[in-house]
Write a protein that holds these residues in place. Structure first.
Motif, PDB file in Angstrom:
ATOM      1  N   ALA A  70       1.243  32.978  28.250  1.00  0.00           N
ATOM      2  CA  ALA A  70       2.432  33.726  28.650  1.00  0.00           C
ATOM      3  C   ALA A  70       3.501  32.795  29.203  1.00  0.00           C
ATOM      4  O   ALA A  70       3.205  31.751  29.776  1.00  0.00           O
ATOM      5  N   ARG A  84       6.220  32.908  32.110  1.00  0.00           N
ATOM      6  CA  ARG A  84       6.368  33.691  33.328  1.00  0.00           C
ATOM      7  C   ARG A  84       7.653  33.319  34.064  1.00  0.00           C
ATOM      8  O   ARG A  84       7.970  32.144  34.199  1.00  0.00           O
ATOM      9  N   SER A  95       6.319  38.631  32.887  1.00  0.00           N
ATOM     10  CA  SER A  95       5.717  37.692  31.944  1.00  0.00           C
ATOM     11  C   SER A  95       5.754  38.298  30.552  1.00  0.00           C
ATOM     12  O   SER A  95       5.689  39.518  30.387  1.00  0.00           O
ATOM     13  N   ASP A 131       4.109  37.559  26.515  1.00  0.00           N
ATOM     14  CA  ASP A 131       3.219  36.758  25.684  1.00  0.00           C
ATOM     15  C   ASP A 131       4.043  35.874  24.758  1.00  0.00           C
ATOM     16  O   ASP A 131       5.059  36.307  24.205  1.00  0.00           O
ATOM     17  N   GLY A 171       9.565  36.213  24.571  1.00  0.00           N
ATOM     18  CA  GLY A 171       8.424  35.327  24.364  1.00  0.00           C
ATOM     19  C   GLY A 171       8.321  34.810  22.946  1.00  0.00           C
ATOM     20  O   GLY A 171       7.401  34.038  22.627  1.00  0.00           O
TER      21      GLY A 171
END
Length: 423
Positions: free
Chosen positions: A75, A77, A89, A91, A136
């Motif tokens: 992840a 964050r 957070s 992924d 992400g």
């Protein structure tokens, strides 16, 4: 004696320490005397926890390194600088690939893009990517052809990497990495003797030195690195235990350093450039990368632009099917020939922006010419007016347009000029 600014920065670092946990990769399972309990950590320097400093809009990110056996995605964050907790957070994903672990994180000056190293399933080397902090989602830059342990950007946009333990080339070696993925990593010089592998890099925007935190036979050591002279100076040695995994500066004199241990716990330290430490904390994940956004490098260059050179006022018809010419002017402070047209956009500075239009042969509509008759070459670019309208940046209430971009050495610039919308 420390200045009030330094003390405040150190206080902030002590607070942003609630973020690293268990799980190691091969690069962490090193160290002649890795402790089995946090109580074995050496004494640290006490800091005066005074007033809360103002981050000024900066955000601290960490990239998680996990053990593949955990069966989950690493992840990215965002950390809360007030209490050290994870604000949010996401992924880390890469289209069509299985991301096994993260390793290394750095903020590109100017663009403030997050560059990272990812380990993919069935790929022995680490991949250089950019990561969108809101989703992400990673974008592939290129295979580094090796196992780099850490990344750091200098303020001129150079991306440095240090190799880890299980490398195909020499371990604990400093390289430059191409941010466009067009050329392979270029070796510079060794940062250590290679017996322990690479650890954590951080760049100090104030004195323009790299700082290297590594594990040696005496414990963890801090070095300053002058890339130009290849001078590596030891600052402190053996002052805390555990293999360092990541570092980033949050002020002129202070950085965060995260470390992990074979026994499954992690720690995060505040550390000054003279080696003084704050008390260690136990974060809730394994931070294999730390980065501050925006970076502490000097801000975006302000440039002069001229929309529709030769026109006054700069009238733009929202129903036009043509191209809007915009000149980036050469001045005593800025050379327009250094502009990278592929990075330039126009719009309102938010959301979707319009890139430079392309000719039928695929080349960008960008030329150098003297548009203001001052004897210097300016960069003139053309943008599709319909696209500027379609993304909502040119409408009945528009009074100005903003140009953003990067120079060839990836220094960010911005400029604005007034427009008068006609229908």
């Amino acid at each position: 004696m420390m200045s009030q600014r330094t003390v405040r920065s150190l206080w902030l670092i002590a607070l942003v320490v609630g973020v690293v946990g268990c799980g190691q990769t091969a690069d962490q399972l090193l160290g002649p005397t890795a402790p089995t309990d946090p109580s074995s950590s050496p004494e640290t320097t006490s800091f005066d926890f005074a007033d809360l400093p103002d981050l000024g809009g900066h955000v601290l990110y960490s990239l998680e390194g996990i053990n593949p056996s955990e069966g989950r995605q690493p992840a990215l964050r965002e950390l809360n600088p007030i209490n050290g907790s994870t604000v949010r957070s996401v992924d880390v994903t890469l289209d069509g690939e299985t991301v096994v672990s993260g390793n290394g994180l750095a903020t590109q000056p100017g663009s403030n893009k997050l560059f990272a190293l990812l380990t993919l399933q069935d790929v022995p080397q680490r991949l250089l990517v950019t990561i969108d902090p809101s989703t992400g989602e990673a974008t592939r830059i290129g295979n580094t052809l090796d196992k780099f342990a850490s990344l750091a950007f200098s303020c001129d946009g150079t991306l440095y990497g240090v190799t880890g333990w299980k490398t195909t080339g020499p371990p604990e070696y400093l390289y430059t990495l191409d941010t466009k993925g067009d050329v392979p990593p270029m070796p510079l010089f060794p940062l250590g003797d290679g017996t322990q592998g690479g650890r954590a890099l951080a760049f100090n925007a104030d004195n323009e030195l790299l700082y290297y935190v590594t594990l040696d036979q005496e414990g963890t050591a801090l070095f300053s690195v002058d890339v130009g002279t290849e001078e590596i100076l030891p600052i402190t040695e053996g002052n805390f235990t555990g293999p360092p995994t990541s570092a980033t500066f949050i002020s002129e004199t202070v950085m965060f350093v995260a470390s992990s241990f074979m026994s499954g716990f992690s720690e995060m330290f505040m550390m000054s450039i003279d080696g003084n430490l704050g008390a260690p904390e136990r974060p809730d994940h394994n931070a294999k990368g730390l980065a501050l956004v925006p970076s502490l490098c000097p801000g975006v260059i302000e440039v002069d632009i001229d929309i529709k050179p030769g026109s006054d006022p700069n009238s733009v018809n929202t129903k036009s099917k043509g191209k809007l010419p915009v000149a980036i002017l050469t001045t005593d402070a800025f050379d327009a020939a250094t502009v990278d047209p592929a990075t330039v956009t126009i719009g309102d500075g938010e959301g979707d922006e319009t890139s430079v239009a392309a000719r039928k042969n695929g080349t960008l509509m960008a030329n150098l010419e003297d548009v203001d008759d001052d004897g210097d070459l300016d960069m003139i670019l053309h943008f599709d007016t319909r696209n500027i309208v379609s993304v909502g940046d040119l409408n009945g209430v528009t009074t100005s347009l903003i140009v953003n971009g990067l120079t060839l050495d990836e220094q960010a610039f911005t400029g604005a000029d007034a427009v008068r919308v006609v229908h």
